[in-house]
Design a protein around this motif. Structure first.
Motif, PDB file in Angstrom:
ATOM      1  N   GLU A 295       8.631  27.459  -5.470  1.00  0.00           N
ATOM      2  CA  GLU A 295       9.931  27.230  -4.827  1.00  0.00           C
ATOM      3  C   GLU A 295      10.939  27.471  -5.914  1.00  0.00           C
ATOM      4  OE1 GLU A 295      10.193  24.284  -1.415  1.00  0.00           O
ATOM      5  OE2 GLU A 295       8.816  22.955  -2.993  1.00  0.00           O
ATOM      6  N   PHE A 296      10.555  27.446  -7.166  1.00  0.00           N
ATOM      7  CA  PHE A 296      11.521  27.563  -8.264  1.00  0.00           C
ATOM      8  C   PHE A 296      11.286  28.518  -9.419  1.00  0.00           C
ATOM      9  CE2 PHE A 296      11.870  23.055  -6.549  1.00  0.00           C
ATOM     10  CZ  PHE A 296      13.247  22.997  -6.240  1.00  0.00           C
ATOM     11  N   LEU A 297      12.391  28.943  -9.960  1.00  0.00           N
ATOM     12  CA  LEU A 297      12.226  29.728 -11.171  1.00  0.00           C
ATOM     13  C   LEU A 297      12.643  28.627 -12.191  1.00  0.00           C
ATOM     14  CD1 LEU A 297      11.681  32.635 -12.145  1.00  0.00           C
ATOM     15  CD2 LEU A 297      13.808  33.002 -12.464  1.00  0.00           C
ATOM     16  N   VAL A 298      11.773  28.393 -13.224  1.00  0.00           N
ATOM     17  CA  VAL A 298      11.981  27.239 -14.011  1.00  0.00           C
ATOM     18  C   VAL A 298      11.938  27.672 -15.381  1.00  0.00           C
ATOM     19  CG1 VAL A 298      10.791  24.959 -14.858  1.00  0.00           C
ATOM     20  CG2 VAL A 298      10.179  26.042 -12.719  1.00  0.00           C
ATOM     21  N   TYR A 299      13.190  27.270 -15.974  1.00  0.00           N
ATOM     22  CA  TYR A 299      13.627  27.587 -17.465  1.00  0.00           C
ATOM     23  C   TYR A 299      13.604  26.027 -18.216  1.00  0.00           C
ATOM     24  CZ  TYR A 299      15.975  31.745 -15.393  1.00  0.00           C
ATOM     25  OH  TYR A 299      15.899  32.808 -14.783  1.00  0.00           O
ATOM     26  N   GLU A 300      12.829  26.195 -19.284  1.00  0.00           N
ATOM     27  CA  GLU A 300      12.374  25.126 -20.084  1.00  0.00           C
ATOM     28  C   GLU A 300      12.925  25.163 -21.270  1.00  0.00           C
ATOM     29  OE1 GLU A 300       8.597  23.007 -19.310  1.00  0.00           O
ATOM     30  OE2 GLU A 300       8.213  24.789 -18.059  1.00  0.00           O
ATOM     31  N   ALA A 301      13.434  23.967 -21.922  1.00  0.00           N
ATOM     32  CA  ALA A 301      13.708  24.229 -23.545  1.00  0.00           C
ATOM     33  C   ALA A 301      13.384  22.732 -24.236  1.00  0.00           C
ATOM     34  CB  ALA A 301      15.369  24.394 -23.799  1.00  0.00           C
ATOM     35  N   GLU A 302      12.879  22.596 -25.176  1.00  0.00           N
ATOM     36  CA  GLU A 302      12.659  21.564 -26.064  1.00  0.00           C
ATOM     37  C   GLU A 302      13.510  21.766 -27.439  1.00  0.00           C
ATOM     38  OE1 GLU A 302       8.556  19.344 -25.543  1.00  0.00           O
ATOM     39  OE2 GLU A 302       8.129  21.762 -25.192  1.00  0.00           O
ATOM     40  N   PHE A 303      13.860  20.731 -27.829  1.00  0.00           N
ATOM     41  CA  PHE A 303      14.658  20.858 -29.052  1.00  0.00           C
ATOM     42  C   PHE A 303      15.320  19.574 -29.712  1.00  0.00           C
ATOM     43  CE2 PHE A 303      17.032  20.592 -25.026  1.00  0.00           C
ATOM     44  CZ  PHE A 303      17.988  19.672 -25.019  1.00  0.00           C
ATOM     45  N   LEU A 304      15.679  19.547 -31.095  1.00  0.00           N
ATOM     46  CA  LEU A 304      16.207  18.318 -31.718  1.00  0.00           C
ATOM     47  C   LEU A 304      17.355  17.740 -30.864  1.00  0.00           C
ATOM     48  CD1 LEU A 304      15.814  19.563 -35.318  1.00  0.00           C
ATOM     49  CD2 LEU A 304      14.553  18.058 -33.976  1.00  0.00           C
ATOM     50  N   ARG A 305      17.554  16.493 -30.908  1.00  0.00           N
ATOM     51  CA  ARG A 305      18.604  15.870 -29.940  1.00  0.00           C
ATOM     52  C   ARG A 305      19.628  16.400 -30.132  1.00  0.00           C
ATOM     53  NH1 ARG A 305      18.593  10.780 -27.522  1.00  0.00           N
ATOM     54  NH2 ARG A 305      20.637   9.935 -26.912  1.00  0.00           N
ATOM     55  N   ASP A 306      20.236  16.777 -31.186  1.00  0.00           N
ATOM     56  CA  ASP A 306      21.716  17.346 -31.320  1.00  0.00           C
ATOM     57  C   ASP A 306      21.942  18.519 -31.035  1.00  0.00           C
ATOM     58  OD1 ASP A 306      22.184  14.673 -32.594  1.00  0.00           O
ATOM     59  OD2 ASP A 306      21.993  15.505 -34.623  1.00  0.00           O
ATOM     60  N   ASP A 307      21.156  19.284 -30.382  1.00  0.00           N
ATOM     61  CA  ASP A 307      21.311  20.665 -30.208  1.00  0.00           C
ATOM     62  C   ASP A 307      21.366  20.716 -28.543  1.00  0.00           C
ATOM     63  OD1 ASP A 307      21.270  21.813 -32.772  1.00  0.00           O
ATOM     64  OD2 ASP A 307      19.156  22.049 -32.828  1.00  0.00           O
ATOM     65  N   LEU A 308      21.695  19.700 -27.894  1.00  0.00           N
ATOM     66  CA  LEU A 308      21.679  19.875 -26.434  1.00  0.00           C
ATOM     67  C   LEU A 308      23.026  20.725 -25.919  1.00  0.00           C
ATOM     68  CD1 LEU A 308      21.405  18.566 -23.485  1.00  0.00           C
ATOM     69  CD2 LEU A 308      23.156  17.032 -24.037  1.00  0.00           C
ATOM     70  N   SER A 309      24.064  20.676 -26.543  1.00  0.00           N
ATOM     71  CA  SER A 309      25.192  21.768 -26.196  1.00  0.00           C
ATOM     72  C   SER A 309      24.397  23.436 -26.483  1.00  0.00           C
ATOM     73  CB  SER A 309      26.419  21.875 -26.961  1.00  0.00           C
ATOM     74  OG  SER A 309      27.214  22.521 -26.592  1.00  0.00           O
ATOM     75  N   PHE A 310      23.913  23.716 -27.426  1.00  0.00           N
ATOM     76  CA  PHE A 310      23.478  24.955 -27.591  1.00  0.00           C
ATOM     77  C   PHE A 310      22.291  25.102 -26.724  1.00  0.00           C
ATOM     78  CE2 PHE A 310      19.822  27.406 -29.323  1.00  0.00           C
ATOM     79  CZ  PHE A 310      20.686  28.699 -29.710  1.00  0.00           C
TER      80      PHE A 310
END
Length: 455
Positions: free
Chosen positions: A119-134
């Motif tokens: 049903e979906f195209l899934v884009y995932e990201a794992e990162f350090l908390r302060d990099d949310l905007s990036f």
């Protein structure tokens, strides 16, 4: 007596040394004595994109964006295009080169993945908390600004063909995909793996992306370890380009049937029936029925005697035998699968015994202790998955896109705990009365037909 006194003296001395050491290194004043409670929230951005998050105040975060551009959105002349599109991620965009994208991601210690589901195209990201905007900016750039240059298509095609070949050689996966094709034909019947003989070109990928990616309604982003208010604010900035509604999808219809494919290695028999849509009461019952029969999870690593009925059947038949329930937005597929790499007879023996076990449940031949085990295992599986940051973000994003909210763990557990032996019996009876789906992969001449399974 002297030894006891000496031992006590040593313990007192050690305790005094430790107390002195901790006195020299006191905890910082800003460290709370009690961990702050998680903060959760769901909102809708100005573009229609749904945004949700749960903040557990950890140092790392997971972010998942789901767009209704999975295999279900493919037409008959574009089967496999979502698989190609997933492999196009992080190529040239209108603002960045692949080298710059990769370099910026690596410099921040960030990890990214793109996959396609039914049903979906899934884009995932794992990162350090302060990099949310990036992270949000990067996902938005990849989704909305990928250029689909024709000279990049050859590399995308080569990777997709390689993945498709590996998947088609896997008897268990081949049987599972074939079962979906038989059960639903189109829509949910479309495979998440590109077919071996496809008609996909670069123009079709770009056209599919244009029609299915740049939308607001029907898409959702969910973060774990992310402040909900911050996510909503940043999503309004970075996903302002999202517009329009997802294309209307045809309601899923179950058909059933029987088909066979020959493979040089491995043998699989997948028997399936109509399941339940995600989030429904029937879905909770079928999830418990799955653990009651055995979903293939081995709870005791070196155990040989204990285990679910299908685990014991598989051990005796020398095959991998398990039950499954795949839930989607408006339908589901429940079934049992038997796989053996070397022997078609073992796979056949396993599926026949599994059918007999399912019939026992329908006849009410289930002990109370087994029902309690199944309920506890279903609860544990859900709660343990919910504690895995990336897994929780992926499941919550899909649920948010479909339902507009995310069920609380308390509600999900309560639904599982309500499942009784009587409900399991009724569910098994309902399954067995439905038209079956039989998918066979391997040496098909040596594998069973549906009328030989004792249904």
């Amino acid at each position: 007596m002297l030894r006891t006194t000496a031992s006590a003296a040593r313990r007192l001395h050690t305790s005094a040394v430790r107390s002195s050491a901790f006195a020299d290194f006191p905890l910082p004043k800003d460290v709370p004595l009690v961990a702050p409670a998680p903060v959760a929230g769901v909102a809708q951005t100005q573009s229609g994109l749904r945004a949700g998050a749960i903040d557990n105040h950890g140092p790392t975060s997971s972010l998942v964006l789901v767009v209704p551009a999975g295999a279900r959105a493919e037409s008959l002349d574009s089967l496999g295009v979502s698989h190609f599109l997933a492999n196009y991620a992080y190529k040239y965009t209108s603002t960045q080169t692949p080298l710059r994208l990769a370099r910026e991601i690596e410099l921040r210690g960030m990890q990214v993945r793109t996959t396609t589901t039914r049903e979906f195209l899934v884009y995932e990201a794992e990162f350090l908390r302060d990099d949310l905007s990036f992270a949000l900016e990067t996902l938005a750039d990849v989704v909305y600004n990928t250029k689909y240059n024709h000279w990049e298509f050859d590399a995308v095609k080569a990777l997709t063909v390689e993945q498709a070949a590996a998947a088609s050689a896997n008897a268990q996966l081949a049987g599972f995909e074939l079962a979906h094709r038989l059960a639903f034909r189109q829509g949910l019947g479309n495979s998440v793996v590109a077919p071996q003989f496809h008609s996909i070109n670069n123009a079709k990928v770009a056209q599919f992306a244009k029609a299915n990616l740049a939308i607001g309604q029907g898409a959702a982003v969910f973060g774990v370890g992310v402040n909900p208010e911050e996510l909503e604010s940043l999503a309004n900035v970075h996903f302002a380009a999202a517009s329009g509604n997802a294309a209307a999808k045809q309601a899923s219809q179950y058909f059933g049937g029987e088909s066979r494919i020959d493979l040089p290695k491995g043998h699989n028999v997948t028997l399936a029936f109509p399941g339940a849509a995600a989030g429904s009461a029937d879905a909770a019952t079928l999830s418990v029925l799955t653990t009651l029969l055995g979903d293939g999870t081995k709870y005791v690593k070196w155990g040989t005697e204990a285990g679910s009925p299908l685990t014991q059947i598989g051990r005796n038949a020398h095959a991998g035998v398990k039950a499954f329930h795949a839930s989607y937005s408006d339908a589901g597929l429940f079934g049992i699968s038997s796989t053996c790499k070397t022997s078609a007879a073992n796979a056949t023996n396993g599926i026949k015994q599994a059918v007999a076990q399912l019939k026992k449940v329908g006849e009410g031949q289930v002990e109370a202790a087994e029902v309690a085990r199944a309920v506890n295992q279903a609860k544990a599986a859900y709660l343990m998955a919910a504690e895995k940051r990336a897994v929780a973000a992926r499941a919550s994003a899909a649920e948010l896109a479909v339902r507009g909210n995310v069920a609380s763990a308390k509600d999900v557990v309560a639904a599982i705990e309500k499942v009784s032996a009587q409900e399991l019996q009724k569910a098994a009876q309902k399954v067995l009365k439905a038209k079956p789906t039989l998918a066979v992969a391997g040496k098909s001449a040596e594998l069973p037909y549906v009328d030989t399974l004792g249904l």
